[in-house]
Scaffold this active site. Structure first.
Site, mmCIF file in Angstrom:
data_model
loop_
_atom_site.group_PDB
_atom_site.id
_atom_site.type_symbol
_atom_site.label_atom_id
_atom_site.label_comp_id
_atom_site.label_asym_id
_atom_site.label_seq_id
_atom_site.Cartn_x
_atom_site.Cartn_y
_atom_site.Cartn_z
ATOM 1 N N ASN A 127 2.328 30.919 -16.610
ATOM 2 C CA ASN A 127 2.107 31.551 -15.312
ATOM 3 C C ASN A 127 3.426 31.791 -14.586
ATOM 4 O OD1 ASN A 127 1.207 32.414 -12.769
ATOM 5 N ND2 ASN A 127 -0.630 31.151 -12.878
ATOM 6 N N ASP A 128 4.046 30.724 -14.118
ATOM 7 C CA ASP A 128 5.257 30.881 -13.323
ATOM 8 C C ASP A 128 6.369 31.584 -14.087
ATOM 9 O OD1 ASP A 128 4.021 29.547 -11.204
ATOM 10 O OD2 ASP A 128 4.701 27.592 -11.909
ATOM 11 N N VAL A 129 6.449 31.378 -15.406
ATOM 12 C CA VAL A 129 7.558 31.926 -16.182
ATOM 13 C C VAL A 129 7.417 33.424 -16.428
ATOM 14 C CG1 VAL A 129 8.008 29.724 -17.302
ATOM 15 C CG2 VAL A 129 6.482 31.368 -18.398
#
Length: 497
Positions: free
Chosen positions: A424-426
């Protein structure tokens, strides 16, 4: 009492073990050579342990009858006259057997998805070992050969002892908190205390002052206070750190455990411990730097609070409802087999679902159909450095198909499909576009450049550990595959038949 210098052969053996440890670190830098690296490490540690036992056990295990003991070691020509202390011999061998058996059983039974918390737990044991060795040296300094005039502990040994105990205690309590967070036994969200920066800095300063004072006053109250404050600061340093920063925390604690071992090596006058501790400490520090650079964050900012320190982030407030496209396994299978190039981005969701084997099976079927498949690994994906690499290696994914961010990011513009599974964040473009985002400045994959994006996640209600929404969900070329990662990939594999 002056400490006995190890014999020349022991110094050579310790040097050889140090070289083997360096080769082990070199081998572990690549999945292709990691097995050889592990073997070098095992051989080096076995050599160091045997050498230490041979050079340190005799005086401790044997009560001499007409035996001359020279600086704590039985002289070779008098050794025929000793009387073995079988109880002590049994205790040493039993301790080795028990510890080795526990380690073997854990290594055999541990799931790869539980490796991050296992690493944190092992770090805590290293820290506690340093604390116990330091206290043993304090309570019985004559046996360690660190006494000077009037039977007092030598000042330099007190510094080594104080620092070793302090670093070990910080490592222990910090690793326990990291273990609890990684294992889901306590919230992964930051726990923020009022005036935490003042408390932390004050506690650290107090420990350093007490270590200095310990050189003048070796009373038990001083060393007990050092130990208590160090245990407390380890706890206080880790609880404010959020889940997104856990890879840095794991590598940082790894570094701490190394420095604790090195400090105790000076106290014990053990060359192997000094070499090993320095290698672990320095490599952990370098890895922490690499992790911070991968997130475009300073080490101090991570220690000061971590992602999610802002109370407004991830607070559970209702997010704006935006339109998105949802697809099925059949839709994904059809478009995947039509593609020429597919890039897979795994994340922690893949680890939780244990979907790595199904993912490799999907990739194998695509390759049979002439599709080029590559894997893109972000340095901070998962909960520990190299987490995704380990999982893919367990699933026998070829090493030459796995690429780091800087090596593959430019290829998304030529990719037909970016297949995101549990990350997600990456892949969140807010890291580049939103200066108010807690992940702003962190290098991320340019998945938006791919012609088609498949995004596997359990539901639209969840967000990454940074606690922010992801614009990739709502791109025109994105198809959301809302399901358990393993179940969805297995359905795609069936549809590819």
């Amino acid at each position: 009492m002056a400490h006995a210098a190890p014999p020349a052969w022991a110094l050579l053996a310790y040097l050889a073990s140090g070289v083997l440890f360096i080769l082990a670190l070199r081998g572990l830098s690549s999945p292709a050579t990691s097995r050889a690296g592990n073997r070098f490490g095992i051989i080096g540690m076995a050599l160091a342990i045997v050498t230490t036992l041979v050079t340190h056990i005799p005086a401790a295990l044997y009560s001499g009858v007409g035996v001359e003991v020279d600086n704590g070691l039985i002289t070779p020509f008098e050794s025929f006259a000793f009387v073995p202390d079988y109880v002590a011999i049994f205790e040493v061998l039993a301790a080795i057997a028990i510890g080795g058996t526990i380690g073997w059983v854990i290594a055999r039974r541990i799931k790869m998805t539980d490796m991050p918390q296992l690493v944190a737990a092992f770090h805590s044991l290293v820290g506690m070992a340093a604390v116990l060795v330091g206290w043993a040296a304090y309570l019985n300094p004559e046996a360690f050969g660190i006494t000077g005039a009037a039977g007092l502990i030598e000042p330099q040994s007190r510094v080594e002892m104080g620092l070793g105990i302090a670093i070990g205690a910080i490592t222990f309590s910090g690793s326990v908190i990291a273990f609890l967070k990684l294992a889901g036994k306590m919230s992964g969200a930051p726990i923020l205390l009022p005036a935490r920066h003042v408390i932390n800095l004050g506690t650290l300063a107090g420990i350093l002052i007490l270590v200095g004072y310990f050189t003048q006053d070796q009373s038990i109250a001083v060393i007990a206070l050092i130990t208590a404050l160090a245990f407390a600061i380890g706890f206080l340093l880790i609880i404010p750190i959020g889940g997104a920063d856990m890879p840095v925390v794991v590598s940082m604690l790894n570094s701490y455990s190394g420095w604790a071992a090195a400090a105790m090596g000076f106290t014990l006058h053990n060359t192997a411990m000094i070499i090993t501790g320095a290698l672990v400490g320095s490599s952990g520090a370098i890895l922490s730097y690499i992790m911070c650079k991968a997130m475009n964050r300073s080490f101090i900012s991570v220690i000061a609070g971590g992602f999610g320190a802002d109370a407004s982030v991830g607070s559970g407030e209702a997010r704006e409802q935006r339109p998105y496209k949802q697809g099925s396994a059949d839709d994904a299978a059809f478009m995947l087999e039509q593609a020429e190039k597919v890039i897979i981005i795994p994340g922690y969701g893949m680890a939780v679902a244990q979907a790595q084997h199904a993912l490799r099976e999907m990739a194998d079927k695509l390759k049979e159909k002439g599709v080029e498949v590559k894997y893109a690994i972000h340095p901070v994906a998962g909960r520990m450095p190299g987490h995704m690499n380990v999982l893919l290696a367990e699933a026998n994914v070829p090493y030459d198909e796995v690429f780091e961010l800087e090596d593959i990011n430019s290829e998304f513009s030529q990719a037909d499909v970016a297949f995101i599974i549990g990350a997600n964040d990456v892949v969140n473009p807010a890291a580049k576009t939103d200066k108010t985002s807690p992940i702003y400045g962190m290098p991320v994959f340019d998945v938006g450049a791919a012609k088609q994006i498949f995004f596997i996640k359990r539901s639209m209600g969840g967000v990454g550990y940074a606690g922010v929404d992801n614009d990739v969900f709502y791109l025109d070329q994105t198809m959301m595959l809302l399901s358990d990662a393993k179940k969805m990939v297995e359905e795609i594999v069936k549809a590819l038949d």
